[in-house]
Design an enzyme around this catalytic site. Structure first.
Site, PDB file in Angstrom:
ATOM      1  CG  ASP A   1      -6.253   2.051  -7.501  1.00 54.60           C
ATOM      2  OD1 ASP A   1      -5.841   1.247  -6.913  1.00 54.60           O
ATOM      3  OD2 ASP A   1      -6.606   3.345  -7.580  1.00 54.60           O
TER       4      ASP A   1
ATOM      5  CG  LEU B   1     -14.048  -1.619  -2.180  1.00 55.27           C
ATOM      6  CD1 LEU B   1     -15.142  -2.472  -3.205  1.00 55.27           C
ATOM      7  CD2 LEU B   1     -12.759  -2.864  -1.777  1.00 55.27           C
ATOM      8  CB  SER B   2      -9.714   1.063  -7.976  1.00 58.07           C
ATOM      9  OG  SER B   2      -8.912   1.115  -6.807  1.00 58.07           O
TER      10      SER B   2
ATOM     11  CD  GLU C   1      -3.103  -0.397   0.053  1.00 56.04           C
ATOM     12  OE1 GLU C   1      -2.825  -0.117  -1.581  1.00 56.04           O
ATOM     13  OE2 GLU C   1      -4.325  -1.333   0.852  1.00 56.04           O
TER      14      GLU C   1
END
Ligand code: GLA
Length: 381
Positions: free
Chosen positions: A167, A120-121, A30
Site C-alpha cells: 500500500d 483503498l489504503s 493479494e
C-alpha cells in the site's frame, strides 16, 4: 486554493507546504506482499492531503479537519495513542526521529477523500503524505522507498497491523495509467501500461468494516510464517512462501489442514500474478478477469478472508453482462470488490449490482469509478 491550505492559513496564520498522497487499488496479488511475492497495485485519484509548517518550539499539533479533531504533543513524547488517525502521523515522525533525522516541532492539518475501511489504503495514504511532507519540510533527503518503509513501520508499531509494503509503495510510486508490478522481495518494480481499453475498473463498496480485520490479518501472516518453518525443516532454502512450490506445501503441510490451505493460496496467487502480467501486456482482459475470479475463490475458501457480502457481490457480478472479472480486494473481511467491466456496459453494471446488493444487504453500495494516477507529490498551495 486548496481547502486545506485555506484552513491552515486561517488556523495558524501561515502559508503551509501542501502534499497529496493517493489511495490504491490492487489488480492482483493479494496477501502476497508479506510473503515476499508479487503484487500489481496502482494509485487512484483519491487522496490524503497534508498541510504542514514548522513551529518555533518542539510541539507537534495535529488537526484532522474532516473529523474536527485536534491532538497535541511534543517531539520527545511521541508514542502510540488511542485515536486512530494520529498514529499514522506520529508513527512516521517517530521513524524519522529514531533514524537520526532532525525534526522540529510542526503544525499539520490532515484531510482525505479516501473512504475509510473500503480497502483503498486510506491509512497508508495518510502515513505516506505525512512522511513526504516531513521529509520535504525538514530537508531530510530520504528517498521514496525509505519513506514507504517509514510509513509501513508506523503501521506496525503505532497501529498494530503487521502489514506488507504494497500500500505504501503504491501510494509513493504510483504512475498515471500504469500498474506497478512489484517484487516484494527484491523491491524491483516495473510499470506495466494499462492497455485495458474498452474496459473499466469499477469498485463496489460492501460497506462492511469488520472489527476483527486487524487481528485476523496478523493471524494469517503468522500462519504463513509457521508454514514456511515447517517446509524449511525439509527444504532449508525455503525462506518465504515465495520460494515454495505447491508440491512442497502439500508434502510438508499434509497434516495441518489450515496451514496447507493458507500456504497453497499464496503459492498459487504468486503464479497467477506472473501469468496475469502477460495478459495485461497483451491486453487480454478476458484471461485477466478469469484470474481475478480464481483469486477470489482462493481468498474465500483457502485463505478465508472474505465475507458473505463480498461473496454475494462477486457471485452477482460475474453473472452480469460485460463483466470479465470480479474479486474482493485488499486485506479482506469487508471493503470493496474490484470489477473489470466492459466500458460500454458500465452504467448497466452499476445499476444492476446496486439493485441486487440493496436487496441483499438492505443498503445501497457506494460505487467508485477511479482513474489511475501518480504517487505522492507536493502541490502548489
Ligand atoms: C492490506 C495490507 C497490504 C496487503 C493487503 C493484502 O492492504 O496493508 O500490505 O497485505 O492487505 O494483499
Amino acid at each position: 486554493m486548496h481547502a486545506v491550505t485555506e484552513l491552515f492559513r486561517q488556523t495558524f496564520n501561515e502559508e503551509p507546504l501542501l502534499v497529496q498522497s493517493p489511495g490504491r487499488i490492487n489488480l492482483l496479488g493479494e496477501h502476497t506482499d508479506y510473503n515476499e511475492g508479487f503484487v500489481l497495485p496502482a494509485a487512484i485519484d483519491k487522496f490524503a492531503y497534508v498541510a504542514i509548517q514548522k513551529r518555533p518550539d518542539d510541539r507537534v499539533v495535529l488537526i484532522a479537519s474532516d473529523l474536527n479533531e485536534k491532538f497535541e504533543t511534543t517531539l520527545r513524547d511521541i508514542q502510540p495513542v488511542k485515536s486512530g488517525w494520529c498514529n499514522y502521523i506520529l508513527g512516521v515522525a517517530y521513524q524519522f526521529i529514531s533514524g537520526g533525522y532532525q525534526l522540529g516541532g510542526f503544525n499539520l492539518i490532515l484531510s482525505s477523500n479516501i473512504p475509510v475501511g473500503a480497502g483503498l489504503s486510506s491509512s497508508a495514504a495518510v502515513s505516506c503524505a505525512s512522511a513526504y511532507a516531513m521529509n520535504t519540510l525538514f530537508h531530510c533527503g530520504v528517498d521514496r522507498l525509505t519513506l514507504a518503509r517509514f510509513a509501513q513501520a508506523a503501521e506496525h508499531t503505532f497501529a498494530g497491523v503487521q502489514c506488507g509494503i504494497m500500500d505504501q509503495f503504491a501510494s509513493l510510486f504510483g504512475k498515471a495509467n500504469h500498474v506497478i508490478r512489484l517484487d516484494c522481495r527484491s523491491m524491483d518494480y516495473e510499470y506495466v501500461p494499462l492497455l485495458s481499453s474498452g474496459y473499466e475498473w469499477i469498485l463496489v463498496d460492501s460497506g462492511v468494516k469488520h472489527s476483527l480485520a486487524a487481528s485476523e490479518y496478523n493471524q494469517r501472516r503468522s500462519e504463513c510464517m509457521k508454514g514456511v518453518d515447517r517446509i524449511a525443516q525439509k527444504y532449508p532454502y525455503v525462506k518465504s512462501l515465495r520460494d515454495a512450490s505447491l508440491q512442497q506445501v502439500n508434502e510438508c503441510l499434509a497434516e495441518d489442514e489450515i496451514l496447507n490451505r493458507r500456504c497453497r493460496y499464496v503459492v498459487e496467487e504468486n503464479v497467477r500474478v506472473t501469468e496475469a502480467c502477460q495478459d495485461l501486456l497483451k491486453g487480454d482482459m478476458l484471461s485477466f478477469g478469469k484470474k481475478m475470479i480464481q483469486t477470489h475463490r482462493g481468498l474465500q475458501h483457502l485463505y478465508e478472508v472474505s465475507c458473505a457480502e463480498l461473496d454475494f457481490l462477486v457471485d452477482t457480478a460475474i453473472n452480469l453482462h460485460g463483466v470479465a472479472g470480479s474479486r474482493m480486494m485488499g486485506g479482506g473481511f469487508g471493503g470493496c470488490t474490484l470489477n473489470l467491466v466492459e466500458a460500454g456496459l458500465a452504467e448497466q453494471f452499476i445499476h444492476q449490482i446496486s439493485e441486487a446488493y440493496s436487496r441483499f444487504a438492505k443498503k445501497e453500495p457506494a460505487i467508485y469509478r477511479v482513474k489511475i494516477t501518480d504517487g505522492a507529490k507536493q502541490l502548489v498551495s
